[in-house]
Design a protein around this motif. Structure first.
Motif, PDB file in Angstrom:
ATOM      1  N   PRO B 107      53.145  48.496  40.897  1.00 11.92           N
ATOM      2  CA  PRO B 107      53.907  48.535  39.649  1.00 11.92           C
ATOM      3  C   PRO B 107      55.395  48.258  39.890  1.00 11.92           C
ATOM      4  O   PRO B 107      55.933  48.635  40.938  1.00 11.92           O
ATOM      5  CB  PRO B 107      53.691  49.966  39.138  1.00 11.92           C
ATOM      6  N   VAL B 108      56.024  47.602  38.932  1.00 14.33           N
ATOM      7  CA  VAL B 108      57.470  47.402  39.046  1.00 14.33           C
ATOM      8  C   VAL B 108      58.167  48.558  38.343  1.00 14.33           C
ATOM      9  O   VAL B 108      57.611  49.157  37.422  1.00 14.33           O
ATOM     10  CB  VAL B 108      57.923  46.054  38.439  1.00 14.33           C
ATOM     11  N   ALA B 109      59.382  48.849  38.782  1.00 12.66           N
ATOM     12  CA  ALA B 109      60.118  49.991  38.233  1.00 12.66           C
ATOM     13  C   ALA B 109      60.377  49.799  36.742  1.00 12.66           C
ATOM     14  O   ALA B 109      60.699  48.701  36.292  1.00 12.66           O
ATOM     15  CB  ALA B 109      61.439  50.143  38.982  1.00 12.66           C
ATOM     16  N   GLN B 110      60.192  50.864  35.990  1.00 14.14           N
ATOM     17  CA  GLN B 110      60.513  50.833  34.559  1.00 14.14           C
ATOM     18  C   GLN B 110      61.893  51.440  34.388  1.00 14.14           C
ATOM     19  O   GLN B 110      62.135  52.557  34.832  1.00 14.14           O
ATOM     20  CB  GLN B 110      59.494  51.644  33.764  1.00 14.14           C
ATOM     21  N   ILE B 111      62.801  50.706  33.770  1.00 18.79           N
ATOM     22  CA  ILE B 111      64.151  51.247  33.606  1.00 18.79           C
ATOM     23  C   ILE B 111      64.564  51.193  32.146  1.00 18.79           C
ATOM     24  O   ILE B 111      63.851  50.641  31.315  1.00 18.79           O
ATOM     25  CB  ILE B 111      65.175  50.501  34.489  1.00 18.79           C
ATOM     26  N   ASP B 112      65.716  51.777  31.864  1.00 19.54           N
ATOM     27  CA  ASP B 112      66.326  51.742  30.537  1.00 19.54           C
ATOM     28  C   ASP B 112      66.235  50.323  29.964  1.00 19.54           C
ATOM     29  O   ASP B 112      66.765  49.379  30.542  1.00 19.54           O
ATOM     30  CB  ASP B 112      67.807  52.159  30.708  1.00 19.54           C
ATOM     31  N   PRO B 113      65.563  50.159  28.824  1.00 21.32           N
ATOM     32  CA  PRO B 113      65.392  48.799  28.278  1.00 21.32           C
ATOM     33  C   PRO B 113      66.696  48.147  27.840  1.00 21.32           C
ATOM     34  O   PRO B 113      66.707  46.961  27.503  1.00 21.32           O
ATOM     35  CB  PRO B 113      64.446  49.016  27.095  1.00 21.32           C
ATOM     36  N   LYS B 114      67.781  48.898  27.846  1.00 18.01           N
ATOM     37  CA  LYS B 114      69.068  48.273  27.524  1.00 18.01           C
ATOM     38  C   LYS B 114      69.609  47.478  28.715  1.00 18.01           C
ATOM     39  O   LYS B 114      70.576  46.746  28.593  1.00 18.01           O
ATOM     40  CB  LYS B 114      70.091  49.332  27.114  1.00 18.01           C
ATOM     41  N   LEU B 115      68.996  47.666  29.872  1.00 14.73           N
ATOM     42  CA  LEU B 115      69.431  46.941  31.072  1.00 14.73           C
ATOM     43  C   LEU B 115      68.477  45.777  31.335  1.00 14.73           C
ATOM     44  O   LEU B 115      67.316  45.811  30.922  1.00 14.73           O
ATOM     45  CB  LEU B 115      69.437  47.884  32.276  1.00 14.73           C
ATOM     46  N   PRO B 116      68.961  44.735  32.020  1.00 11.42           N
ATOM     47  CA  PRO B 116      68.046  43.647  32.378  1.00 11.42           C
ATOM     48  C   PRO B 116      66.943  44.206  33.274  1.00 11.42           C
ATOM     49  O   PRO B 116      67.221  45.018  34.157  1.00 11.42           O
ATOM     50  CB  PRO B 116      68.939  42.673  33.156  1.00 11.42           C
ATOM     51  N   PRO B 117      65.684  43.803  33.054  1.00 11.75           N
ATOM     52  CA  PRO B 117      64.602  44.353  33.879  1.00 11.75           C
ATOM     53  C   PRO B 117      64.747  43.893  35.331  1.00 11.75           C
ATOM     54  O   PRO B 117      65.200  42.786  35.587  1.00 11.75           O
ATOM     55  CB  PRO B 117      63.341  43.773  33.245  1.00 11.75           C
ATOM     56  N   PRO B 118      64.370  44.748  36.283  1.00  3.17           N
ATOM     57  CA  PRO B 118      64.526  44.392  37.686  1.00  3.17           C
ATOM     58  C   PRO B 118      63.525  43.324  38.151  1.00  3.17           C
ATOM     59  O   PRO B 118      63.716  42.710  39.186  1.00  3.17           O
ATOM     60  CB  PRO B 118      64.271  45.714  38.428  1.00  3.17           C
ATOM     61  N   ASP B 119      62.473  43.101  37.349  1.00  4.29           N
ATOM     62  CA  ASP B 119      61.460  42.127  37.725  1.00  4.29           C
ATOM     63  C   ASP B 119      61.331  41.105  36.598  1.00  4.29           C
ATOM     64  O   ASP B 119      61.469  41.446  35.431  1.00  4.29           O
ATOM     65  CB  ASP B 119      60.120  42.845  37.945  1.00  4.29           C
ATOM     66  N   SER B 120      61.064  39.857  36.954  1.00  2.92           N
ATOM     67  CA  SER B 120      60.961  38.810  35.939  1.00  2.92           C
ATOM     68  C   SER B 120      59.806  39.060  34.984  1.00  2.92           C
ATOM     69  O   SER B 120      59.801  38.538  33.865  1.00  2.92           O
ATOM     70  CB  SER B 120      60.790  37.451  36.610  1.00  2.92           C
ATOM     71  N   GLY B 121      58.797  39.811  35.434  1.00  3.50           N
ATOM     72  CA  GLY B 121      57.674  40.113  34.558  1.00  3.50           C
ATOM     73  C   GLY B 121      56.608  39.026  34.510  1.00  3.50           C
ATOM     74  O   GLY B 121      55.631  39.153  33.780  1.00  3.50           O
TER      75      GLY B 121
END
Lengths: 274, 432
Positions: B107-121
């Motif tokens: 799994p990729v880290a889930q972060i505050d959606p106001k920030l750019p996601p750490p993974d391209s998805g």
């Protein structure tokens, strides 16, 4: 150049910013820096209008040498406030579109503004046939002034502007394709960087409150870029042409520019903005 | 029932129990086994049971060299932006961490959606390894004055020099570092590249990139030898490759061995030669079949040597000294003359076909992303390519890019990281 629906932006005002669970800075806290930024943009636009008048006067008088000399120092004001200027996509296209935005190239009828005039001045060494283009540029810049005066600055656009300016640098300045005829890219480069730094400075207390290391890293990368750009300053306060920039300096600019682009892309989120 | 209604739609109606016509049809339709599953929707993802295939990142050797070649490959060369050895070490450690994650998945880290996601998805919230290997190699330029590595440069590592038929484009040559990505799909490689680019903005600058593919084939019947994939000339490519499952052969041909004249840190590494070889395919397609076959030295349909029946047959040139059957300047004969002496020149090829678009004149820009590995670059690729200089096939080829790199030894143990042995080899030197 970026196309943003004007109507949408005009309807967004300070009071429309939703408070979210992640908001660490209340929107009202941002009123001060956002209005300070509007003053900054307004001053830059006044300068842009004044210099554009002088530049286009020289063009219309057929004074090629003066027109060539004024081209870059005039544009730099536009480059420093580009995130706001770009909100008006029609004007951004007519003032600042580049030849590759047009399928028909330099012959395209809607290719107007700085870069079309740049083509004549630097690729053809001529001021011939530029009267209408010069008048149009003047009119467009004045139109921009009026429209910005009436604009409520959306805070997320202001804060996001720092990252947008770095994307400009990463996408078109490093390669030297912005001012491909005059090779005066370093003026624009500095303009973008100064504009981004201004935004960081305005919101500095808010960001430092939660992440001092972030601000320190951003400052360090700005300083690295400034130091490399300073090597190419000329005695008159301008810049050498981009072809003079050594390969190792171009490469040395990429790291800090890309890192700034990554870091500044976090600023909106850090301030709790959408 | 409307006769013009597409059959698939009828089947769907049956399966979804819709409408009287569907019900009426149900009995006969379901009796046909081919109709057991609903046909896929246009935008449904193609299915693969290989997305969880993974390789262990750790090992004496890096993966992606003797590992079976999957359908998609990508070679990316970088300029290293690190300013000093500390930064270079941070580069290697970060690469190590990213490669370990990407090849394992999760799994990729889930972060505050106001920030750019750490993974391209691109691969969704849980990264699937999809058979990914990432192979790290370093170029000759990394051993310049910047990092104090000059004293431990692998003996044969050098800047690629153009061969007589080359038309090298400076924009797709050389580099401080190369990453070879191989996976089941191009998307998995792209996901990995974007991850690395995003995580190392201050240390790596993409210099050039070439993607390629290998056409999959239907599974062969048991007992029938597997066949090599075809290149864009339509010929099987890799027929004479040494057996990558033969560990002793790989030690001899591919991997730098202890006790060689190479620096100690380089043991279990390999030399990587990369060439972007454009094929003039329109011209090739206008060439008579017998001429194509005599230029290559193989039968186009089967891949067998001229006069042979199967691809696996080893050509015997000893009874054809004048080149009556296989021309003396045929590609496979020059590349591997099958003499005792030429055994020292064996290489392990790992090529991909590339297709880049169209040239100004309307000709297709495609060819071979040639990658090969060997323990000795000079006895390997450089000698083989020198023998090929002037071959008739050159009329149809134009090498335009590439470079020579040294593939670092593998990562063993938890304290190890990619490039550690290289840095350690010069540690005392710079400290002194």
């Amino acid at each position: 150049m970026k196309k943003t629906p004007l109507a949408l932006l005009l309807t967004l005002g300070l009071l429309n910013i939703p408070l979210s669970a992640f908001a660490v800075t209340a929107p009202l806290d941002l009123v001060g820096p956002v209005s300070d930024y509007k003053i900054y943009v307004t001053e830059k636009l006044d300068e842009l209008a004044r210099h554009t008048q002088q530049f286009t006067d020289a063009v219309k008088k057929g004074d090629l040498a003066t027109a060539q000399k004024l081209y870059a120092p005039t544009r730099v004001y536009y480059e420093s406030i580009e995130p706001i200027a770009e909100l008006f996509s029609d004007l951004d296209a007519s003032i600042d579109s580049r030849v590759d935005d047009h399928e028909q190239g330099v012959k395209a009828e809607d290719f107007t503004g700085f870069h079309r005039i740049e083509y004549s001045l630097f690729a053809e060494n001529s001021t011939k046939g530029l009267d209408a283009l010069a008048d149009r540029l003047n009119k467009d810049v004045q139109d921009l002034q009026t429209r910005v005066a009436g604009l409520t600055f959306p805070p997320e656009k202001v804060v996001g502007g720092a990252a947008a300016l770095l994307e400009e640098v990463a996408t078109t300045k490093i390669s030297g394709e912005e001012d491909r005829y005059s090779h005066t890219d370093l003026y624009d480069f500095q303009g973008n960087i100064d504009g981004a730094k201004k935004i960081v400075d305005l919101f500095r207390p808010h960001i430092e409150q939660q992440d001092k290391a972030f601000v320190a890293k951003v400052d360090k990368n700005f300083a690295t870029v400034d130091k490399i750009l300073a090597k190419y300053r000329t005695a008159d306060g301008g810049f050498e042409t981009y072809d003079k920039v050594k390969d190792n300096d171009r490469k040395a600019l990429v790291g800090p520019v890309n890192t700034l682009a990554e870091d500044l892309s976090m600023m909106r989120g850090k301030l709790g903005l959408n | 029932m409307n006769d013009s209604e597409p059959l698939n739609l009828q089947r769907r109606r049956v399966l979804m129990g819709m409408g009287a016509a569907g019900v009426a049809l149900a009995g006969s339709a379901l009796s046909c086994p081919a109709m057991a599953a609903a046909p896929a929707q246009v935008t449904e993802a193609p299915s693969s049971d290989k997305t969880e295939d993974r390789h262990d990142f750790r090992g004496v050797h890096q993966t992606g060299v003797v590992t079976p070649r999957p359908a998609s490959g990508m070679l990316v060369a970088f300029d290293v932006l690190a300013a000093n050895r500390e930064d270079l070490e941070r580069l290697f450690r970060t690469l190590n961490e990213r490669i370990a994650f990407l090849m394992t998945g999760g799994p990729v880290a889930q972060i505050d959606p106001k920030l750019p996601p750490p993974d391209s998805g691109i691969l969704g919230p849980v990264v699937t390894p999809d058979n990914l290997t990432i192979t790290v190699s370093v170029g000759e330029s990394l051993f310049d004055e910047r990092f104090g590595l000059a004293g431990v440069k692998p003996k044969r590592l050098q800047r690629m020099v153009g061969f007589p038929n080359d038309a090298l484009d400076a924009d797709c040559c050389h580099g401080d570092l190369s990453l070879q990505f191989c996976a089941n799909t191009a998307d998995t490689n792209i996901h990995a590249l974007r991850d690395i680019v995003k995580n190392l903005p201050d240390l790596l600058l993409v210099r050039w990139k070439q993607e390629g593919s290998v056409p999959p084939q239907a599974p062969v019947k048991p007992g029938v030898p597997a066949q090599s994939a075809r290149n864009f000339l339509g010929f099987r490519d890799g027929s004479a490759n040494p057996d990558s499952n033969d560990a002793r052969a790989m030690d001899r041909i591919v991997w730098v061995q202890p006790g060689s004249d190479e620096p100690e840190w380089a043991v279990h590494g390999s030399y990587q030669a990369v060439r972007i070889i454009r094929n003039f395919v329109e011209r090739w397609d206008r060439t008579p079949l017998q001429e194509q076959e005599s230029i290559l030295g193989r039968v186009k349909s089967s891949g067998a040597p001229i006069g042979g029946h199967s691809e696996t047959e080893v050509p015997d040139y000893s009874n054809d000294p004048a080149g009556k059957r296989t021309k003396l300047d045929a590609h496979i004969r020059l590349a591997n003359p099958r003499t005792a002496a030429s055994q020292a020149n064996l290489i392990l090829r790992r090529p991909f076909n590339y297709s880049n678009g169209v040239n100004k004149n309307g000709q297709l820009d495609m060819g071979l992303l040639f990658i090969c590995y060997q323990a000795d670059l000079e006895k390997g690729f450089i000698t083989v390519q020198t023998r090929l200089n002037g071959e008739p096939l050159e009329e149809y080829l134009k090498p335009v890019g590439g470079g020579y790199f040294f593939t670092l030894p593998g990562v063993t143990g938890d304290q190890d990281f990619i490039g550690r042995s290289l840095l350690a080899a010069t540690h005392t030197e710079t400290a002194a």
